[in-house]
Every structure is written in structure tokens, then in C-alpha cells.
Scaffold this active site. Structure first.
Site: not given
Ligand code: UDX
Ligand code: UDX
Ligand code: ADP
Length: 480
Positions: A89, A272
Site C-alpha cells: 500500500p 493500482c
Molecule cells: C489495472 C490495470 O488495467 C491492470 O493491467 C493492472 O495489472 C492493475 O490495474 P484494474 O485496476 O483491476 O487493473 O482494472 P481496470 O480495468 O484497469 O480499471 C481501473 C479503473 O478505471 C476502474 O475504476 C474502471 O472503472 C476505470 N475505467 C477503466 C474508466 O473509468 N474508464 C475506462 O475507459 C476504463
């Protein structure tokens, strides 16, 4: 038989090891954790994390070549390859508070590896860590080595929650970083062979340690930056009458830009993006690069702005006050198809509404009542001013209820907001919802999932992120 042990049975370690076990029947995989509750859950029918397709993979391998255990030291000492996938964290106190990664768990895992190992080990960084962590880990291991040879590899995970199994089955790439020595190269090849069971060779990229570590931070920063870019555009679209979906579509058709990750939203969340960017900012500052640091910091600032802009829009549309009004919150997880709430924008939006004395009725298909209550009662950590923790919002238990379906949440509500793009929210019976709400009835769509024109026909006043505003919303005082 090669033996793998993974320290940390979380969102990354659990699914990754399950897929390695499935794809490599000749490898024995033990996933260990200090949390007895977590391991018990991994060994039960109710896995500790919700992830589509995960149950199936675990059922196929558990007890054959996949084991979940709290016997951390035993499995570490027996393994040839040790993945470390413990949590990292953001530090909340001390040097680097608000930005630097807290490596306490990593360090304690490394010391434990040094204590119990009796044979040579390949130690693989799986959790996202600051660049040069491998070097620090190497120091801990070699200073206590008793003649044992340790090779440190960086093998960052790129899976996204909600699609973890598919991401692991068909990764865009697998990245393995190691030392540029004969032993380092041999260790890279050993790990490469594991992935080569199912990943095409040309997708397995081998680099030096620092490139692998930095690539993970960079990839997450670039992804988050796209979302902040489109969210910044969404504010401008609302001000000018452009439609952010049309703009995203037009921009994404440029093959140099591409269509993915351009959905405007109430803000990004997840464990992340914010953490990794803060980490990057800290590394830039420590390396005397303040301009680069402030460039990346802006990605998080825009994300915070987007969340507060959403709250302001809600409050100003509803006659500048939500005090005492019931507001339905549909969706609490940081994205669909996960029960994870880490850094979910719903926390900030709910706290903003509670700060204006709203009564919230929250529904999420995968997040428990306990989790929501815990998230909303935690002090907000202010990354920009880490020395002052913002005081806990003084809301009473009565101000938040967590319910088990969208109809109950919206009954008698003045407004509803959609904060997670769960598929089931697209097909809700909005006529029935409208009939049971106070009038005028408001919908604030933080994920652009509803058909706004249909809802307007029913009678709702609808706000969609980055879309031309209803006459109603236009007439309301400008949002800050
Ligand atoms: C992310 C990375 O995609 C991944 O490769 C890494 O290993 C970890 O971090 P994650 O956090 O699990 O993965 O989900 P992700 O699909 O990336 O979405 C992250 C956030 O962005 C979510 O809150 C999602 O709603 C938001 N998002 C995503 C948007 O607001 N708009 C988009 O177009 C895409
Ligand atoms: C740009 C847009 O590409 C084009 O779609 C628009 O119509 C006009 O502006 P142009 O300025 O002609 O076109 O060239 P472009 O290839 O985009 O390069 C712009 C600058 O960016 C150049 O100085 C180029 O060297 C630089 N660049 C480009 C980089 O430094 N790195 C890259 O990866 C790409
Ligand atoms: P991630 O999303 O990175 O997988 P999680 O918080 O879901 O992070 O998982 C990290 C896991 O690591 C937790 O289950 C935690 O109990 C475990 N863990 C932390 N430190 C140790 C340690 N020293 N030994 C074993 N497990 C640990």
C-alpha cells in the site's frame, strides 16, 4: 517436479497461481498466506474474491497440484521458485507518506525467505513495487544467505480485476526482468519455461530488472492518464454541448491512439492506478525530476476533480441541497464483475453526499454491507497533504443503509446515481423505479450505462457524464 510457492493469496497471487497450476500439471503450486481466514476461504466453496471463471479453475486443480496453506515457512523452504505477491500500500506516515510504497510486508517476506531457505531459490517480484526494490530485496537475501544462491526476477502482473482469468489465459505480454549475468539469464529462462506452457514465446518479453519494474508503473500510469484525459474532456463537453462518447469514438479511431480505455466515468478506482502513480511521483521527486513528478500528479488531481464535480453536479441539480433527502447509490465496487472496493470512486462520492447530510441507500450485487460500512467510516487519507488525515465524516448509522436490490434502494428516493457499470443496471425496470421515486426524479449516471433519452421519456431528469445537459441542469447554477 518444479515446485512453486506464492507468498500472498490475494487478488493477484490467487488467480495467477490457479492459472499456472491449471496450465502446468507437472508443476506443484502452493499459495501461502498469514491470514488464516483467507486460506480457509480459498479451501472452501466460497472463494475470498469474486472473479468470473476463477471457481472453475480452482476446482480443477485444488488438491491435485494447487494447494492453499498457512504453512508459509514449510512451502517456502521446499520451493524452487518463490513468487512474492504481498500487498504494497501507499505509506500513510513517515518518510514519503502519501506517495512512497510501504514495503513492510515485502521486507518481512524477504527476511522470512532468508531465514528458512536451505537450497537455491528464484525469488519473483509479483506485487507492484518501486523501481530498485529488487536490489533492496537482493541485499536482504544475500546478507543472510548462508551460501545459498538467490536470483531475483521482476515479473509484474498485468491482469485486471473482473477479467483476471481471461487476462491470464491470453496475456498481451508476460514481462520477465532479471540480472544481466549468466545466473540471472538462467533464472529468466526457468521462469520463461513456466509461462511457455501456454503463452506464445513472442509474447514473453525479457528485460533487465529495472525496466521490468518501471514498465509496470508506466503501463498503469498511461492507462490512468487516458481515463483522466477523457474525463477532463467530459467536463469540457458538458460546458460546450459536445458529447464525450462521440468525441471518444472519433479520437479512438486514430490507430495511433486506439479505442480502448476511453470511457468517461465518475473516476477511476482500484488498488493500482492511484498507488502506482503516487509511487512514480515519489521516485521522480527522489531523482530530482519535479517537472515529471508534477506531470503525473495531475492525473490523480483530475481524477479527484471528476469525483467532486459529480457530487457538485448532484447537489446543485437538486436545488443546491441533498440534506435529509434519500439518494439511491447503485454500485459500490470500483468496476463491474468484482467485489473489490479499494479506492472505489463510490467512497468519495458517498462521503461527499453524506457531507451534505444526504441519506444513502446503497446497492451493489457483490459488495457486502460490512465492507461498505467499513469503507465509509474510515478516515480519508489525503494523499496531497498526508500529514493531515481528513476527519472522519460525522455521519450517523442512520444516514447509510445497504440494501439487497435496486428497487428497494430507489423507493422514495429523490435521486439515484450509478457508480459501477454492472450489466444489470442497464436492464432495470426504470418505469417502475420512476413511479416509486419522489418527483422530480433524478438520475445521475456516473458510468454512462443508461439510455438517457428513454429515461427522459419516462419523466426523469438525467445527467450523463460528458453529455449535453438537460434544460433543467443547464439552468442550475454552474458547478465548481
Ligand atoms: C489495472 C490495470 O488495467 C491492470 O493491467 C493492472 O495489472 C492493475 O490495474 P484494474 O485496476 O483491476 O487493473 O482494472 P481496470 O480495468 O484497469 O480499471 C481501473 C479503473 O478505471 C476502474 O475504476 C474502471 O472503472 C476505470 N475505467 C477503466 C474508466 O473509468 N474508464 C475506462 O475507459 C476504463
Ligand atoms: C500531427 C498529427 O499527427 C496529424 O494527425 C494532424 O493532422 C497534424 O498534427 P504532424 O505534426 O504533421 O501531424 O506530424 P506527427 O507525425 O504527428 O509528429 C508531430 C511531432 O511529434 C514531430 O515533431 C515528431 O517528431 C514528434 N513525435 C511523434 C515524437 O516525438 N514521438 C513520437 O512517438 C511521435
Ligand atoms: P493484491 O491485490 O496485490 O493481490 P491483496 O491485499 O489482495 O493484494 O493480497 C496480499 C496478501 O498478502 C494478503 O492476503 C496478505 O495477508 C498477504 N501477506 C502479506 N504479508 C505476508 C507475509 N509476510 N506472509 C504471507 N502472506 C502475507
Amino acid at each position: 517436479m518444479v515446485k512453486i510457492c506464492c507468498i500472498g493469496a490475494g487478488y493477484v497471487g490467487g488467480p495467477t497461481m490457479a492459472v499456472i497450476a491449471l496450465k502446468c500439471p507437472s508443476i506443484e503450486v502452493a499459495v501461502v498466506d498469514i491470514s488464516v481466514a483467507r486460506i480457509t476461504a480459498w479451501n472452501s466453496d466460497e472463494l475470498p474474491i469474486y472473479e468470473p471463471g476463477l471457481d472453475d479453475v480452482v476446482k480443477q486443480c485444488r488438491g491435485k497440484n494447487l494447494f492453499f496453506s498457512t504453512e508459509v515457512e514449510k512451502h517456502v523452504s521446499e520451493a524452487d521458485i518463490i513468487f512474492v505477491s504481498v500487498n504494497t500500500p501507499t505509506k500513510t506516515r513517515g518518510l514519503g507518506a502519501g506517495k512512497a510504497a510501504d514495503l513492510t510486508y515485502w521486507e518481512s517476506a524477504a527476511r522470512m525467505i532468508a531465514d528458512v531457505s536451505k537450497s537455491d531459490k528464484i525469488v519473483v517480484e509479483k506485487s507492484t513495487v518501486p523501481v530498485k526494490t529488487a536490489e533492496a530485496i537482493e541485499k536482504i537475501l544475500t546478507h543472510n544467505s548462508k551460501g545459498i544462491n538467490y536470483q531475483i526476477l521482476s515479473n509484474p502482473e498485468f491482469l485486471a480485476e473482473g477479467t483476471a482469468i481471461q487476462d491470464l489465459f491470453h496475456p498481451d505480454r508476460v514481462l520477465i526482468g532479471g540480472r544481466d549475468t549468466p545466473e540471472g539469464q538462467k533464472a529468466i529462462q526457468t521462469l520463461k519455461k513456466v509461462y511457455a506452457h501456454w503463452v506464445p514465446e513472442d509474447r514473453i518479453i525479457c528485460t533487465n530488472l529495472w525496466s521490468a519494474e518501471l514498465s509496470k508503473l508506466a503501463a498503469n500510469a498511461f492507462l490512468a492518464q487516458r481515463i483522466s484525459s477523457v474525463n477532463a474532456m467530459s467536463a469540457l463537453c458538458e460546458a460546450t454541448g459536445a458529447d464525450v462518447t462521440q468525441v471518444s469514438n472519433a479520437v479512438g479511431k486514430d490507430s495511433r491512439i486506439g479505442p480502448k480505455f476511453l470511457n468517461a466515468s465518475v473516476g477511476f478506482g482500484g488498488s493500482c492506478f492511484q498507488k502506482d502513480i503516487l509511487n512514480l511521483v515519489y521516485i521522480c521527486e527522489c531523482n530530482g525530476l519535479p517537472e515529471v513528478a508534477s506531470y503525473w500528479k495531475q492525473v490523480i488531481k483530475v481524477n479527484d476533480y471528476q469525483k467532486s464535480r459529480f457530487v457538485n453536479r448532484m447537489v446543485s441539480s437538486m436545488f443546491n441541497t441533498v440534506s435529509g433527502k434519500k439518494i439511491a447509490v447503485l454500485g459500490f465496487a470500483f468496476k463491474k464483475d468484482t467485489g473489490d472496493t479499494r479506492e472505489t470512486p463510490a467512497i468519495d462520492v458517498c462521503k461527499g453526499l453524506l457531507g451534505d447530510s444526504a441519506h444513502l441507500s446503497i446497492y451493489d450485487p457483490q459488495v457486502t454491507q460490512e465492507q461498505i460500512q467499513r469503507d465509509l467510516s474510515m478516515e480519508k487519507f489525503d494523499w496531497d497533504h498526508p500529514t493531515h488525515l481528513q476527519p472522519m465524516s460525522p455521519y450517523g448509522v442512520k444516514q447509510v443503509s445497504v440494501v439487497s436490490d435496486a428497487h428497494e434502494a430507489t423507493k422514495d428516493a429523490h435521486g439515484l446515481c450509478i457508480l459501477t457499470e454492472w450489466d444489470e443496471f442497464k436492464t432495470l425496470d426504470f418505469k417502475r423505479i420512476y413511479d416509486n421515486m419522489q418527483k422530480p426524479a433524478f438520475v445521475f449516471d456516473g458510468r454512462n450505462v443508461v439510455d438517457a433519452s428513454k429515461l427522459r421519456e419516462i419523466g426523469f431528469i438525467v445527467y450523463s457524464i460528458g453529455k449535453p445537459l438537460d434544460a433543467w441542469l443547464k439552468d442550475m447554477p454552474a458547478v465548481a
